[in-house]
Design an enzyme around this catalytic site. Structure first.
Site, mmCIF file in Angstrom:
data_model
loop_
_atom_site.group_PDB
_atom_site.id
_atom_site.type_symbol
_atom_site.label_atom_id
_atom_site.label_comp_id
_atom_site.label_asym_id
_atom_site.label_seq_id
_atom_site.Cartn_x
_atom_site.Cartn_y
_atom_site.Cartn_z
ATOM 1 N N GLU A 180 0.835 -1.213 0.000
ATOM 2 C CA GLU A 180 0.000 0.000 0.000
ATOM 3 C C GLU A 180 0.865 1.255 0.000
ATOM 4 O OE1 GLU A 180 -3.025 -0.189 -0.599
ATOM 5 O OE2 GLU A 180 -3.835 -2.045 0.208
ATOM 6 N N ARG A 184 0.610 3.737 -3.252
ATOM 7 C CA ARG A 184 -0.028 5.028 -3.006
ATOM 8 C C ARG A 184 1.006 6.128 -2.819
ATOM 9 N NH1 ARG A 184 -5.729 3.521 -0.343
ATOM 10 N NH2 ARG A 184 -5.549 1.301 -0.686
ATOM 11 N N ASP A 312 -4.069 -10.203 -8.301
ATOM 12 C CA ASP A 312 -4.296 -9.244 -9.392
ATOM 13 C C ASP A 312 -3.087 -8.479 -9.955
ATOM 14 O OD1 ASP A 312 -4.164 -7.850 -6.964
ATOM 15 O OD2 ASP A 312 -6.160 -6.986 -7.090
ATOM 16 N N GLU A 445 -11.783 -0.424 -10.549
ATOM 17 C CA GLU A 445 -11.290 -1.350 -11.591
ATOM 18 C C GLU A 445 -12.111 -1.337 -12.876
ATOM 19 O OE1 GLU A 445 -11.538 -2.058 -8.370
ATOM 20 O OE2 GLU A 445 -9.399 -2.187 -7.882
HETATM 21 C C1 DMJ Z 1 -6.154 0.095 -5.140
HETATM 22 O O1 DMJ Z 1 -5.377 0.358 -4.044
HETATM 23 C C2 DMJ Z 1 -5.334 -0.509 -6.251
HETATM 24 O O2 DMJ Z 1 -6.023 -0.414 -7.446
HETATM 25 C C3 DMJ Z 1 -4.971 -1.939 -5.991
HETATM 26 O O3 DMJ Z 1 -4.319 -2.514 -7.085
HETATM 27 C C4 DMJ Z 1 -6.218 -2.742 -5.710
HETATM 28 N N1 DMJ Z 1 -7.040 -2.134 -4.704
HETATM 29 C C5 DMJ Z 1 -7.322 -0.741 -4.733
HETATM 30 C C6 DMJ Z 1 -8.558 -0.319 -5.474
HETATM 31 O O4 DMJ Z 1 -9.598 -1.172 -5.478
#
Ligand code: DMJ
Length: 571
Positions: A180, A184, A312, A445
């Protein structure tokens, strides 16, 4: 008499043609032989040079022909796969209005954060206060920087910049998620730096990245996923049984490669690229890795295979690092791994009944007919990767899979009373899709994929779908003090959190869905998984140079156009 003169060789230049002139004096004869040999060598050398030259020229001509053929093939794939170019699309006045509406939504979200949660990680709009969900790093502030910049919200951007310069402090005794924090904070700061050129963002990105680096000091190089920002001690979450998580360990490559390029220091790139090399050593034939990996051995533990939570963005970054690395041979293994994984993805694809929605199963031994909304990033990824296949038929196949999956994801939204998607869906024979976990936390997404599909196919349907989703957010999630998620998409009951990715991703992708395509063009920028665009530049392969002592620096495959004009648009 005249003849005698000639024979004796005593007059004019003719004497040099008289053999007696040489035979009488051995030195002259020797000189003549030397002269003869030298002239022959020069002539012979020139002839062989010109033969070599002709050979080289013909080889080059052949190469030119081969490249011309390749170019023709590539052109035909691109024209075939991407039916229309966006340049052919007329400017639409509706797009301009929609852009303004999204910008206004961003102003509302931002000013609510500014008013009630300034400097904190996230806004709680119902209670009108802030919460430090990421250790007090100003997550929303940093996540929003590039969106503010792209939307031209200069005053807000400058105010946030001042906060970053004067108040952002990473020296926190806090066990942070390295995933995270990277996507971010490192991503957000680097993007702000790439867009504005302001060095303060690079300094801060370097500071936080240095604090994360010890997480990679494991036996295998697969990182621990949690690290104390002040003390640097790292570990994995207890609920993962000591293992590292696939997505958490394989989603730092873009940010750390970019950081090495921007700072000239190879250490960041080395750590994250080793992760991929290590995983590549035992990469399964179907390219699908379970979500838990042992950080000592780098071996996968028996666990779920998924394109949703915890899997993912590992797959997303395989493709994006290849794009970010100018698609050169240095990064070819990323593309190869990605193509393997996409073949693996095909083995997870099923169709629902009765309506034939295409979906991606999870796998835990057997296939599970469940798909997270998080996996709705996949249509965008597939569309982005489709044009890179050397076989045009493959490119078409994956683009059409992307379009089918996008239709399913859009229906995740359309099938609920609020027209907002739940967190995940089950597919049961005869009844298509049904919501599993029913909250909606403003995730991006699906609109992310709509953005890619719009940019890459010029099909306006994707803009319409995106607009419908935007209106559903406006209707259900907007309150006087910001935007909230829903506890249940069936009832519309609201939660109390404005996620930082709503400003970083959801609103940014919606804005770009209606912007001129010259804003953040996809051949010049790569979005990290938190939608922070990073500028494509030649990689800093000093890393490899230092590691192997071999000259691996190479020219990029194509020149990235330079920007000589305002902000982020190109002419
Ligand atoms: C975000 O922090 C990013 O897109 C991450 O890859 C997946 N989760 C969240 C949004 O849903």
């Amino acid at each position: 008499m005249a003849r005698n003169k000639l024979v004796n060789g005593s007059h004019g230049i003719w004497k040099y043609f008289n053999p007696a002139f040489y035979l009488r004096r051995p030195r002259r004869l020797a000189l003549l032989i030397i002269l003869f040999v030298s002239v022959s060598m020069v002539v012979w050398d020139r002839q062989s040079l010109s033969r070599d030259y002709q050979f080289e020229v013909s080889k080059l001509n052949e190469e030119v022909l081969r490249l011309q053929q390749m170019l023709e093939e590539i052109k035909s794939v691109t024209e075939d796969v991407f039916v229309k170019s966006l340049k052919d699309v007329q400017e639409d006045p509706v797009d301009a209005q929609r852009m303004q509406r999204v910008k206004e939504a961003m102003i509302h979200a931002w000013s609510s954060y500014e008013k009630y949660a300034w400097g904190q990680d996230e806004l709680q709009p119902q209670t009108k206060d802030g919460v430090d969900s990421f250790g007090g790093l100003g997550a929303t502030m940093i996540d929003a920087l590039d969106t503010l910049y792209i939307m031209g919200l200069d005053e807000q951007f400058q105010k946030a910049r001042e906060w970053v310069a004067s108040s952002l402090d990473f020296d926190k005794d806090y066990a942070a998620s390295m995933f995270e924090t990277t996507i971010r904070v490192v991503g957000g700061l680097l993007s702000a730096y790439d867009l504005s050129g302001d060095k303060i963002f690079l300094e801060k990105a370097t500071d936080i990245a240095d604090r994360l680096l010890p997480a990679w000091d494991t036996q295998s190089g697969i990182p621990y996923n949690i690290i104390n920002l002040k003390h640097g001690n790292a570990h994995n979450p207890t609920w993962a049984g000591g293992d590292s998580i696939l997505a958490d360990s394989g989603t730092e490559q873009l940010e750390f490669i970019a950081l090495s390029e921007r700072t000239g220091d190879p250490k960041y790139q080395q750590k994250v690229e080793k992760v991929i090399s290590v995983l590549n050593k035992n990469f399964p034939a179907d390219g699908l890795l379970p979500i838990y990996i042992n950080p000592d051995t780098a071996k996968p533990s028996y666990s779920t295979i998924t394109f949703g939570a915890m899997g993912d963005s590992f797959y997303e970054y395989l493709l994006k690092v290849w794009v970010f690395g100018n698609k050169t041979s240095t990064v070819k293994h990323y593309r190869d791994m990605w193509e393997k994984s996409m073949n693996g993805l095909l083995s997870l694809v099923r169709k629902s009944t009765p309506s034939s929605f295409t979906y991606i199963c999870e796998k835990n031994g057997n296939l599970i007919d469940k798909m997270d909304e998080l996996a709705c990033f996949a249509p965008g990824m597939l569309a982005l990767g489709a044009s890179g296949y050397s076989d045009p038929a493959e490119g078409k196949k994956f683009l059409s899979l992307a379009e089918e999956l996008a239709w399913t994801c859009y229906n995740f939204y359309q099938s609920t009373p609020t027209k907002l998607a739940g967190e995940n869906y089950f597919f049961n024979s005869g009844s298509d899709m049904s919501v599993g976990t029913s909250w909606n936390i403003l995730r991006p997404e699906t609109v992310e994929s709509l953005f890619y599909l719009w940019r890459l196919t010029a099909n306006k349907t994707y803009q319409e779908w995106g607009w419908n989703i935007f209106e559903a957010f406006e209707k259900n999630s907007r309150i006087e003090s910001g935007y909230v998620g829903l506890k249940d998409v069936n009832t519309g009951v609201k939660d109390n959190k404005m996620q930082s990715f709503f400003l970083a991703e959801t609103l940014k992708y919606l804005y770009l869905l209606f912007s001129p395509t010259t804003v953040i063009p996809l051949d010049e920028w790569v979005f990290n998984t938190e939608a922070h665009p990073l500028k494509i530049k030649p990689r800093n392969d000093q890393v490899n140079l230092k590691q192997s002592n071999k000259v691996l620096l190479r020219k990029p495959a194509f020149r990235i156009r330079q920007r000589h004009y305002g902000r982020i648009t190109k002419k």
